[in-house]
Design an enzyme around this catalytic site. Structure first.
Site, mmCIF file in Angstrom:
data_model
loop_
_atom_site.group_PDB
_atom_site.id
_atom_site.type_symbol
_atom_site.label_atom_id
_atom_site.label_comp_id
_atom_site.label_asym_id
_atom_site.label_seq_id
_atom_site.Cartn_x
_atom_site.Cartn_y
_atom_site.Cartn_z
ATOM 1 N N TYR A 44 -38.296 -42.123 -33.210
ATOM 2 C CA TYR A 44 -37.329 -43.165 -32.915
ATOM 3 C C TYR A 44 -37.217 -43.325 -31.397
ATOM 4 O O TYR A 44 -37.749 -42.520 -30.648
ATOM 5 C CB TYR A 44 -35.966 -42.842 -33.526
ATOM 6 N N SER A 63 -26.303 -37.085 -26.753
ATOM 7 C CA SER A 63 -27.276 -36.073 -27.159
ATOM 8 C C SER A 63 -27.561 -36.241 -28.643
ATOM 9 O O SER A 63 -26.961 -37.073 -29.298
ATOM 10 C CB SER A 63 -26.702 -34.680 -26.924
ATOM 11 N N LYS A 64 -28.477 -35.434 -29.107
ATOM 12 C CA LYS A 64 -28.839 -35.497 -30.521
ATOM 13 C C LYS A 64 -27.598 -35.431 -31.401
ATOM 14 O O LYS A 64 -27.476 -36.127 -32.393
ATOM 15 C CB LYS A 64 -29.747 -34.313 -30.873
ATOM 16 N N ARG A 65 -26.679 -34.567 -30.988
ATOM 17 C CA ARG A 65 -25.508 -34.349 -31.814
ATOM 18 C C ARG A 65 -24.446 -35.428 -31.568
ATOM 19 O O ARG A 65 -23.741 -35.838 -32.452
ATOM 20 C CB ARG A 65 -24.938 -32.963 -31.483
#
Ligand code: GLU
Length: 483
Positions: A17, A246-248
């Site tokens: 992605y 961030s990813k989270r």
């Protein structure tokens, strides 16, 4: 530095992605290339074999295409170039800018643990820097594995960043880092420098989380005698609460916004404002306008905050400025997908669809709003909003609606002006306010209490449809339990 034709690149690592930050950096590179008449290239950083899966690469290219970021030359895949990188590592070694390090991983770990215990930044202690040729030969003869480290010369490396001005770092803060692993494979920073050099990159525009890498990469450029490109480290994108995305935390695929009804030109426009500004307080731009005014001097060093509300507001402006024809082409598949109509039905009613989107576009923030707001233009079996029924569908209103429906039926020229005049005349005759007709008529023809300008809407729906719907409402009100 000689004035070469600008060549820039975006170098995503395949993750399946495109994070908004990467999309933003890609846009900056694209605009920079287009503004300065240069080339915009793509490099896929897939040295790690696991990252060569097309499922991780394809979505990236799809997102780039969605945003209109057309690249100019063939995509470079790092996975195809592993031998080249190893060759350059050997060259650094042969030229004396690097050295073999035979330290086993356990020993290096011990060094790191010690440094940590003493609260020092762990740095390689150059144990293998000054091995004699004999020592080296004997280790090689024993088949001892080794990595290649670059030797960082004394000094205080500096570079002029196009975003932040001069940046410096003490050489002691840069360890003799590894450029080739014990299996001969090159590490990240070497691969990047070799590629940027061989791709002829003149300007490296990337996130400021790469500044430390840049100091390392400059050492590699020097060791290999390559011309050092200009660097522009753009600020990171933060969430509205100023936390790093961030990813989270709020990390979002740029394509998720397509699903949420954001136009690619709105995404392009909005992302461009995160870390760059034309300094004239303008926020709405088309892509050609941006190409025209995008100058390196206007990079903005302060951290940029991603605000979805603002993105949606910009989206709205882009929607409003599209022609009804353009919008109809975008909205048609959404209506079909939502089951409101069929392609076949729309094919013969393009003018109708154009009129509907034209009527609704001022009220839309995301493309999906066209679907939620336009149901009654395509469906005839809509229900009446219960609250509005209680207020508007009284028995007296049924008489008024019936009378108005009859007059509409006999109306010659069902235009905005005529329809308005007919409604006003009836209101006056009956001694009621116009609103007492307007609200029930709206409810009768759409089932809901709010929408676009009533007269325009009636004209778009067309005379026979309006008359039929008004009679149906009259029947509904008069039916047992209807009002
Ligand atoms: N692969 C790196 C990233 O995704 C690119 C770094 C660079 O532009 O040099 O952050």
């Amino acid at each position: 530095m000689t004035q070469r034709q600008v060549r820039v690149r975006i170098a995503p690592s395949p993750t399946g992605y495109v994070h908004v930050g990467t999309a933003r950096t890609a846009i900056f590179n694209y605009l920079y290339a287009r503004h300065y008449g240069g080339k915009f290239l793509v490099r896929i950083e897939n040295t790690d074999r696991k990252r060569s899966d097309p499922a991780l690469i394809e979505p990236i290219l799809e997102a780039m295409k969605w945003l209109g970021l057309n690249w100019d030359e063939e995509i470079v895949y790092q996975a195809d170039r592993l031998e080249t990188y190893s060759r350059y590592a050997q060259q650094i070694l042969a030229d004396g800018h690097g050295y073999r390090c035979f330290c086993p991983p356990e020993l290096l770990q011990k060094d790191r643990d010690e440094a940590q215990a003493q609260k020092r930044t762990p740095h390689y202690n150059r144990r293998c820097l000054n091995l004699s040729q004999e020592q080296i030969d004997s280790r090689l003869a024993d088949g001892k594995p080794y990595t290649i480290r670059i030797r960082i010369p004394e000094g205080e490396p500096r570079f002029d960043d196009l975003v932040s001005g001069e940046l410096t770092r003490r050489s002691e803060d840069i360890e003799d880092f590894i450029i080739a692993r014990s299996d001969g494979s090159a590490t990240y920073n070497l691969a990047v420098v070799v590629d940027d050099h061989e791709m002829g990159i003149t300007d490296v525009i990337r996130g400021n989380d790469h500044i430390t890498n840049t100091f390392k990469q400059i050492q590699i450029y020097r060791a290999l005698g390559f011309e050092i490109p200009r660097f522009a480290h753009v600020p990171l994108i933060l969430r509205p609460d100023k936390k790093k995305v961030s990813k989270r935390l709020g990390d979002k695929d740029v394509m998720a916004y397509r699903e949420e009804g954001i136009l690619p030109e709105a995404m392009f426009n909005y992302l461009c404002l995160l870390g760059w500004s034309s300094k004239d307080d303008r926020e709405f731009y088309t892509v050609p306008e941006l190409i025209d005014i995008f100058k390196a001097e206007n990079f903005n060093p302060s951290n940029a905050i991603f605000d979805e509300e603002k993105l949606v507001a910009i989206n709205r402006e882009h929607i409003v400025r599209k022609t009804d024809h353009e919008l109809a082409a975008i909205v048609a598949p959404l209506l079909v997908e939502a089951g409101l109509t069929s392609r076949y039905w729309l094919e013969t009613r393009w003018d109708y669809l154009r009129a509907v989107v034209g009527l609704l576009k001022e009220r839309v923030r995301r493309l999906q709003d066209f679907v939620t707001l336009s149901g009654y233009f395509f469906a005839f079996d809509y229900r009446y909003d219960a609250k509005a029924v209680a207020k508007q569908f009284t028995v007296e209103k049924a008489d008024l609606l019936e009378e108005l429906a009859d007059r509409f039926e006999g109306q010659a020229g069902f235009t905005h002006q005529n329809v308005e005049a007919t409604l006003s005349a009836l209101a006056e005759e009956k001694g009621v306010k116009r609103a007492e007709l307007i609200h029930p008529v709206r409810l009768a023809v759409s089932g809901i209490p709010a929408g676009p300008s009533l007269y325009e809407m009636l004209v778009v729906l067309s005379q026979p449809v309006v008359v039929e719907r008004m009679h149906r409402a009259v029947d509904y009100i008069r039916s047992p339990g209807g009002s």
